[in-house]
Design a protein around this motif. Structure first.
Motif, PDB file in Angstrom:
ATOM      1  N   VAL A 196      -3.442  10.375   2.532  1.00 54.79           N
ATOM      2  CA  VAL A 196      -1.962  10.625   2.437  1.00 54.79           C
ATOM      3  C   VAL A 196      -1.698  11.993   2.540  1.00 54.79           C
ATOM      4  CG1 VAL A 196      -1.310   8.605   1.073  1.00 54.79           C
ATOM      5  CG2 VAL A 196      -2.074  10.453  -0.019  1.00 54.79           C
ATOM      6  N   PRO A 197      -0.525  12.299   2.903  1.00 60.50           N
ATOM      7  CA  PRO A 197      -0.364  13.768   2.863  1.00 60.50           C
ATOM      8  C   PRO A 197      -0.421  14.612   1.730  1.00 60.50           C
ATOM      9  CG  PRO A 197       1.512  12.517   3.926  1.00 60.50           C
ATOM     10  CD  PRO A 197       0.678  11.800   3.250  1.00 60.50           C
ATOM     11  N   THR A 200       1.785  13.734  -1.443  1.00 64.17           N
ATOM     12  CA  THR A 200       2.105  12.499  -1.683  1.00 64.17           C
ATOM     13  C   THR A 200       0.953  11.683  -2.430  1.00 64.17           C
ATOM     14  OG1 THR A 200       3.302  12.659   0.293  1.00 64.17           O
ATOM     15  CG2 THR A 200       2.546  10.241  -0.305  1.00 64.17           C
ATOM     16  N   VAL A 202      -1.131   7.996  -3.185  1.00 65.15           N
ATOM     17  CA  VAL A 202      -1.537   6.759  -2.589  1.00 65.15           C
ATOM     18  C   VAL A 202      -0.338   5.696  -2.998  1.00 65.15           C
ATOM     19  CG1 VAL A 202      -3.086   4.948  -2.538  1.00 65.15           C
ATOM     20  CG2 VAL A 202      -3.743   7.313  -2.300  1.00 65.15           C
ATOM     21  N   PRO A 203       0.338   4.923  -2.214  1.00 67.11           N
ATOM     22  CA  PRO A 203       1.341   3.872  -2.713  1.00 67.11           C
ATOM     23  C   PRO A 203       0.568   2.924  -3.607  1.00 67.11           C
ATOM     24  CG  PRO A 203       1.546   4.375  -0.372  1.00 67.11           C
ATOM     25  CD  PRO A 203       0.348   4.906  -0.657  1.00 67.11           C
ATOM     26  N   GLY A 204       1.390   2.191  -4.519  1.00 64.91           N
ATOM     27  CA  GLY A 204       0.991   1.341  -5.273  1.00 64.91           C
ATOM     28  C   GLY A 204       1.749   1.124  -6.717  1.00 64.91           C
ATOM     29  N   LEU A 205       1.753   2.240  -7.330  1.00 64.16           N
ATOM     30  CA  LEU A 205       1.854   2.445  -8.648  1.00 64.16           C
ATOM     31  C   LEU A 205       3.425   2.303  -8.970  1.00 64.16           C
ATOM     32  CD1 LEU A 205       0.926   2.783 -11.489  1.00 64.16           C
ATOM     33  CD2 LEU A 205       0.705   5.184 -11.424  1.00 64.16           C
ATOM     34  N   PHE A 221       1.699  -2.728  -7.049  1.00 65.90           N
ATOM     35  CA  PHE A 221       1.838  -3.699  -5.699  1.00 65.90           C
ATOM     36  C   PHE A 221       1.034  -3.326  -4.681  1.00 65.90           C
ATOM     37  CE2 PHE A 221       4.019  -0.877  -2.570  1.00 65.90           C
ATOM     38  CZ  PHE A 221       4.414   0.111  -3.276  1.00 65.90           C
ATOM     39  N   TYR A 227      -4.757   3.690   2.089  1.00 64.17           N
ATOM     40  CA  TYR A 227      -4.703   5.079   2.019  1.00 64.17           C
ATOM     41  C   TYR A 227      -5.478   5.683   0.871  1.00 64.17           C
ATOM     42  CZ  TYR A 227      -0.543   4.140   4.751  1.00 64.17           C
ATOM     43  OH  TYR A 227       0.391   3.963   5.587  1.00 64.17           O
TER      44      TYR A 227
ATOM     45  N   GLY B 241       7.469  10.192  -0.296  1.00 63.98           N
ATOM     46  CA  GLY B 241       7.128   8.918  -0.411  1.00 63.98           C
ATOM     47  C   GLY B 241       7.570   8.030  -1.751  1.00 63.98           C
ATOM     48  N   ASN B 258       5.471   4.954  -6.389  1.00 66.04           N
ATOM     49  CA  ASN B 258       4.720   5.637  -5.158  1.00 66.04           C
ATOM     50  C   ASN B 258       4.769   4.460  -3.998  1.00 66.04           C
ATOM     51  OD1 ASN B 258       4.038   7.575  -6.998  1.00 66.04           O
ATOM     52  ND2 ASN B 258       1.925   6.734  -7.690  1.00 66.04           N
ATOM     53  N   ALA B 259       5.962   4.772  -3.541  1.00 69.89           N
ATOM     54  CA  ALA B 259       6.522   3.600  -2.679  1.00 69.89           C
ATOM     55  C   ALA B 259       5.914   3.537  -1.161  1.00 69.89           C
ATOM     56  CB  ALA B 259       7.724   3.479  -2.474  1.00 69.89           C
ATOM     57  N   HIS B 260       5.943   4.728  -0.550  1.00 70.53           N
ATOM     58  CA  HIS B 260       5.396   4.716   0.796  1.00 70.53           C
ATOM     59  C   HIS B 260       4.531   6.111   0.813  1.00 70.53           C
ATOM     60  CE1 HIS B 260       8.362   2.143   2.695  1.00 70.53           C
ATOM     61  NE2 HIS B 260       9.046   2.713   1.658  1.00 70.53           N
ATOM     62  N   ALA B 261       3.815   5.942   2.018  1.00 73.92           N
ATOM     63  CA  ALA B 261       2.727   7.101   2.396  1.00 73.92           C
ATOM     64  C   ALA B 261       3.279   8.089   3.352  1.00 73.92           C
ATOM     65  CB  ALA B 261       1.482   6.332   3.238  1.00 73.92           C
ATOM     66  N   ARG B 262       4.479   8.217   3.746  1.00 76.64           N
ATOM     67  CA  ARG B 262       5.194   9.151   4.430  1.00 76.64           C
ATOM     68  C   ARG B 262       6.390   9.420   3.836  1.00 76.64           C
ATOM     69  NH1 ARG B 262       0.586   9.712   5.616  1.00 76.64           N
ATOM     70  NH2 ARG B 262      -0.346   9.914   8.087  1.00 76.64           N
ATOM     71  N   TRP B 263       7.182  10.167   4.475  1.00 73.71           N
ATOM     72  CA  TRP B 263       8.600  10.499   4.308  1.00 73.71           C
ATOM     73  C   TRP B 263       9.508   9.352   4.229  1.00 73.71           C
ATOM     74  CZ3 TRP B 263       9.500  16.174   4.190  1.00 73.71           C
ATOM     75  CH2 TRP B 263      11.055  16.237   3.676  1.00 73.71           C
ATOM     76  N   ASP B 282       5.912   5.766   7.457  1.00 67.37           N
ATOM     77  CA  ASP B 282       4.793   5.310   7.549  1.00 67.37           C
ATOM     78  C   ASP B 282       4.603   3.976   8.299  1.00 67.37           C
ATOM     79  OD1 ASP B 282       6.171   3.535   5.429  1.00 67.37           O
ATOM     80  OD2 ASP B 282       4.735   4.055   4.025  1.00 67.37           O
TER      81      ASP B 282
END
Lengths: 328, 343
Positions: A196-197, A200, A202-205, A221, A227, B241, B258-263, B282
Motif C-alpha cells: 500500500v502507499p 496508508t 492495509v485495508p481490513g481493520l 473485513f 495488500y 484510504g 482502513n477501508a481502501h488501499a488508495r485515495w 484502488d
C-alpha cells in the motif's frame, strides 16, 4: 487547474524521450561520440536556465499542440533528424509512458519521485560533462524548493490536472503489452495487490470508540485484494534511493522500443478530441516557447559532425509505410 | 451483529458521450418521484454529460451535454470540478463549479438560472483558483466551496433568477473539497451541514438566516475528499484510504476504518437504512452499514459488500434509491456508468 503542473509534465516527458532516443541510438549502431553529442545537446537545451525560469512560473498547462511543438524542437536540438512518422511515434511512446506512471503512482506525491528517477537517469547520461551537470542539479534544487512543501491535496490536484491532459489516450505500446501492464484495449492494468502507499494502512481493520475516545470494539473485513505494508519511503532529497521503480528506464538492447502498428494513433476512433474552442492564446504560447528553444544555440552540422536520421521503427520500410499514413 | 453479505448484481451500464475525469465526487444522481426518469451527470474535462434513465426499467433515455459558458474574452473553456443536483423544497437546481465560477441551471440543464464569477486577483494566479463542493442547505440555500477556503452561501428564491450571496463562511484554511447536508434526523444541538477541505479539516454548521459553526474537526494533514452527514454522524473519506466517523455535536472520532488501499474519491449515503457507499482509486467499491443506538449512544459501522471494477480508478459513486438497494459508479477514462442492484 493546478498552476504547478507544467515543470513536472515537461521534465518527465523529456526524460522518457531521452530513454527512447538512447535505446534507438544504440539499436541503430550510431557511433558512440555522435550518440553522446546528441544526448548532451538535447539535455543542454532542455535544462537551459532561461527556459527553466519560464517553465517554473505558475501557469496553466500548455495545449497539446503547443507541447508537441516544444518536443519537436527539442528532438532537433542537435545533429539528429527524425521524420514526422518517427516523431509521432516517439511522442506517442513518451506520453503513454508518463500517463502510466501518473496513473500507477501509489500517492500523488510520488509523482515527484518519478521525476527524480528521470533526473537521476539524465545525470547518468551526462556524468562526464560538469557544465551540464550543474544545470541539471540546479533544476533538481528548484524542484525540491517548489514541490517538497506542497500538501497531499495540492499534489492530487496536480495529478488530476495531468490525468485530464492524458484523458482518452489508449495507444498500445508493445513493451507494456508484453509486460502485461496494458490490456489489448489499451487500458492499463491496475494491480490489487502489493504494498500500500506510504501512509496508508492495509485495508481490513474497523475500530469503534465511545464518546470518551476509548476503543470499545474492533472487527475485520476481507477484500479480494492482497495488500502488504510497504518497506520504506523513497528519498525526496538531491540523492538517495527513490524506492519507486516508476520513471526508471524500462528500455534496453533486449527490450526494444515498438508500438503496435494496428493501434496507430492516427486511426483510433477514441483518439482524444482536443478542446474545440479555439484558444487565441495558444498561438502566443506556441511562439514564445518555440522561440525560446529555437533561439538557443544549435550546433550546426559541419565537417566531421555530419547529421544523421534516427528511425523509431525497426526497419526503414516500416518507417516509410508509417510516413505515408501521416496526416498533416 | 453479524454483517450479512447482501448480493448486488451488475445491471446494464449507461453509456456516456465522454469519459469521466479524475475528480472527487464525479457522479451525481437525481431521484425524482416515479414515474419521472432518474438523471445522472458526470464531468468530462470542460463539459458535463447529463443522462436520463427510465424509472423502473432503468433503460437509458437520452443525454445532453452542458458546456461551461465562455467566461470572458479570449479565455478557453474552463475545466469543471464538480456538478450536483441540489434539491430544495421549492425547486431543484443543477449546480456546476469550475475554474471560473459557479453556474446554476434548471434540473434538466435546459436553462442557466445564475452565473457567479470567482475573483481571479492576478492573471496568471500564484495558486489555482476554482470552486468545488456543492450542497443544498436548509430551506432555501445552496452552499459552494472555493479553492482558497471560503464557502459561499447562496440564497435561492422559490422561482426566477434572483439568487444572491447571503453569507461567506470563513473557517477553512485549505481548498474546500466537499459539502453535504444532514440526510436524516439531526439530534438536538447537532448541525445540519458539513464541509471538508484539502487539509482534512471538517466544519459542522447549523444553517439558517445566519449560519453558525457547531463543531470542528481539526486538520489532520490528510485530504478529506468526500463527506456525508446522517443522524448526527459525519462519515468522511480520506486520501490515505480511511473512512472516519465523527460525532457532529462534539467533533469526536467514533470509528476508523482502513477501508481502501488508495485515495477515496466518493462517499454516498442511503438515508432510509444508513448504508454507506465508498469508491476509491484502488478499483474497489464498498457498501457499509452505519448504526447509532439512541439508548447507549454506540456508533457502529459494518462491512456489507465489495465490488471490484477491474483496472478502474473510481471517481464517483452514488446510491440510486433511498434504501441503498442499487448504486452507480464512474471511473477515470471510463465512458460508461456502471450500475449494480440487489432487486
Amino acid at each position: 487547474m493546478s498552476v504547478r503542473t507544467l515543470p513536472l509534465l515537461f521534465l518527465n516527458l523529456g526524460g522518457e524521450m531521452l530513454y527512447i532516443l538512447d535505446q534507438r541510438l544504440r539499436a541503430q549502431s550510431i557511433p558512440g561520440e555522435k550518440a553522446r553529442k546528441v544526448m548532451n545537446d538535447i539535455i543542454t537545451t532542455m535544462f537551459n536556465k532561461k527556459f527553466m525560469e519560464e517553465l517554473f512560473k505558475p501557469q496553466e498547462l500548455y495545449s497539446k499542440k503547443a507541447l508537441r511543438t516544444v518536443y519537436d524542437r527539442l528532438a532537433h536540438a542537435s545533429i539528429m533528424r527524425l521524420n514526422q512518422a518517427s516523431m509521432d511515434k516517439l511522442y506517442d511512446l513518451m506520453t503513454m509512458a508518463f500517463k502510466y506512471q501518473v496513473l500507477l503512482c501509489p500517492r500523488p506525491r510520488d509523482i515527484l519521485l518519478v521525476t527524480f528517477n528521470h533526473l537521476d537517469a539524465i545525470k547518468d547520461f551526462i556524468y562526464d560533462s560538469p557544465g551540464i551537470m550543474n544545470q541539471v542539479d540546479e533544476t533538481f534544487r528548484r524542484l525540491i524548493d517548489t514541490y517538497n512543501c506542497l500538501s497531499d491535496g495540492e499534489f492530487q490536484l496536480i495529478r488530476q490536472t495531468l490525468l485530464i491532459f492524458f484523458q482518452d489516450m489508449h495507444i498500445r505500446v508493445s513493451i507494456f503489452l508484453k509486460d502485461k501492464v496494458q490490456n489489448s484495449n489499451g487500458r492499463f492494468v491496475l494491480p490489487t495487490s502489493g504494498p500500500v502507499p506510504w501512509g496508508t494502512e492495509v485495508p481490513g481493520l474497523i475500530r469503534m470508540f465511545n464518546h470518551d475516545g476509548d476503543e470499545v470494539k474492533r472487527t475485520e473485513f476481507t477484500t479480494p485484494g492482497n495488500y502488504v505494508t510497504p518497506q520504506r519511503e523513497g528519498s525526496f532529497g538531491l540523492y538517495g534511493d527513490r524506492v519507486l521503480k516508476l520513471g526508471t528506464n524500462m528500455y534496453s538492447i533486449s527490450r526494444p522500443v515498438e508500438t503496435h502498428m494496428s493501434g496507430s494513433s492516427k486511426n483510433l476512433a477514441s483518439h482524444a478530441k482536443e478542446n474545440t474552442v479555439p484558444n487565441p492564446l495558444a498561438k502566443e504560447e506556441l511562439n514564445f516557447l518555440a522561440r525560446l528553444l529555437g533561439g538557443l544555440e544549435i550546433k550546426n552540422p559541419s565537417g566531421s559532425d555530419t547529421g544523421f536520421r534516427l528511425n523509431l521503427f525497426t526497419t526503414d520500410e516500416e518507417e516509410e509505410y508509417a510516413q505515408t499514413r501521416c496526416t498533416d | 451483529m453479524a454483517a450479512a453479505d447482501t448480493e448486488y448484481r451488475r445491471q446494464q451500464s449507461l453509456p456516456l458521450p465522454g469519459s469521466s475525469s479524475a475528480l472527487y465526487n464525479n457522479l451525481s444522481v437525481l431521484r425524482p418521484p416515479v414515474p419521472q426518469p432518474q438523471r445522472f451527470s458526470a464531468v468530462h474535462g470542460n463539459t458535463l454529460s447529463l443522462l436520463s434513465a427510465a424509472a423502473g426499467t432503468g433503460t437509458g433515455l437520452g443525454h445532453r451535454q452542458l458546456p461551461a459558458p465562455q467566461p470572458g474574452p479570449g479565455i478557453g473553456a474552463a475545466l469543471i470540478t464538480q456538478a450536483a443536483w441540489c434539491v430544495l423544497p421549492s425547486r431543484v437546481l443543477l449546480v456546476l463549479t469550475s475554474q471560473k465560477g459557479i453556474q446554476m441551471y434548471e434540473a434538466d440543464g435546459s436553462v442557466l438560472v445564475y452565473w457567479h464569477a470567482l475573483d481571479a486577483p492576478e492573471h496568471p494566479p500564484e495558486q489555482a483558483v476554482f470552486a468545488r463542493g456543492i450542497s443544498a442547505a436548509g430551506e432555501h440555500f445552496i452552499c459552494v466551496g472555493t479553492s482558497s477556503g471560503p464557502v459561499l452561501v447562496f440564497d435561492i428564491p422559490p422561482k426566477g433568477t434572483n439568487v444572491t450571496v447571503s453569507e461567506v463562511l470563513e473557517h477553512h484554511g485549505a481548498a474546500v473539497t466537499d459539502i453535504a447536508a444532514e440526510q436524516g434526523q439531526a439530534p438536538d444541538g447537532a448541525g445540519d451541514l458539513v464541509s471538508a477541505d484539502d487539509a482534512g479539516s471538517l466544519c459542522v454548521w447549523s444553517t439558517g438566516e445566519g449560519f453558525r459553526l457547531v463543531s470542528r474537526v481539526p486538520a489532520c494533514g490528510c485530504t478529506c475528499s468526500s463527506v456525508v452527514l446522517w443522524q448526527g454522524m459525519v462519515a468522511a473519506g480520506f486520501g490515505n484510504g480511511q473512512i472516519r466517523l465523527y460525532d457532529a455535536v462534539s467533533g469526536r472520532l467514533r470509528a476508523q476504518v482502513n477501508a481502501h488501499a488508495r485515495w477515496i474519491n466518493a462517499l454516498d449515503l442511503a438515508p432510509e437504512t444508513g448504508k454507506l457507499l465508498s469508491g476509491a482509486e484502488d478499483s474497489f467499491v464498498h457498501v457499509w452499514r452505519l448504526s447509532r443506538s439512541l439508548d447507549t449512544d454506540d456508533v457502529e459501522i459494518h462491512h456489507c459488500h465489495t465490488e471490484c471494477v477491474p483496472d478502474t480508478q473510481i471517481c464517483g459513486a452514488r446510491f440510486c434509491d433511498p434504501e441503498g438497494d442499487s448504486f452507480a459508479v464512474t471511473g477515470y477514462d471510463l465512458s460508461e456508468i456502471f450500475r449494480y442492484s440487489r432487486t
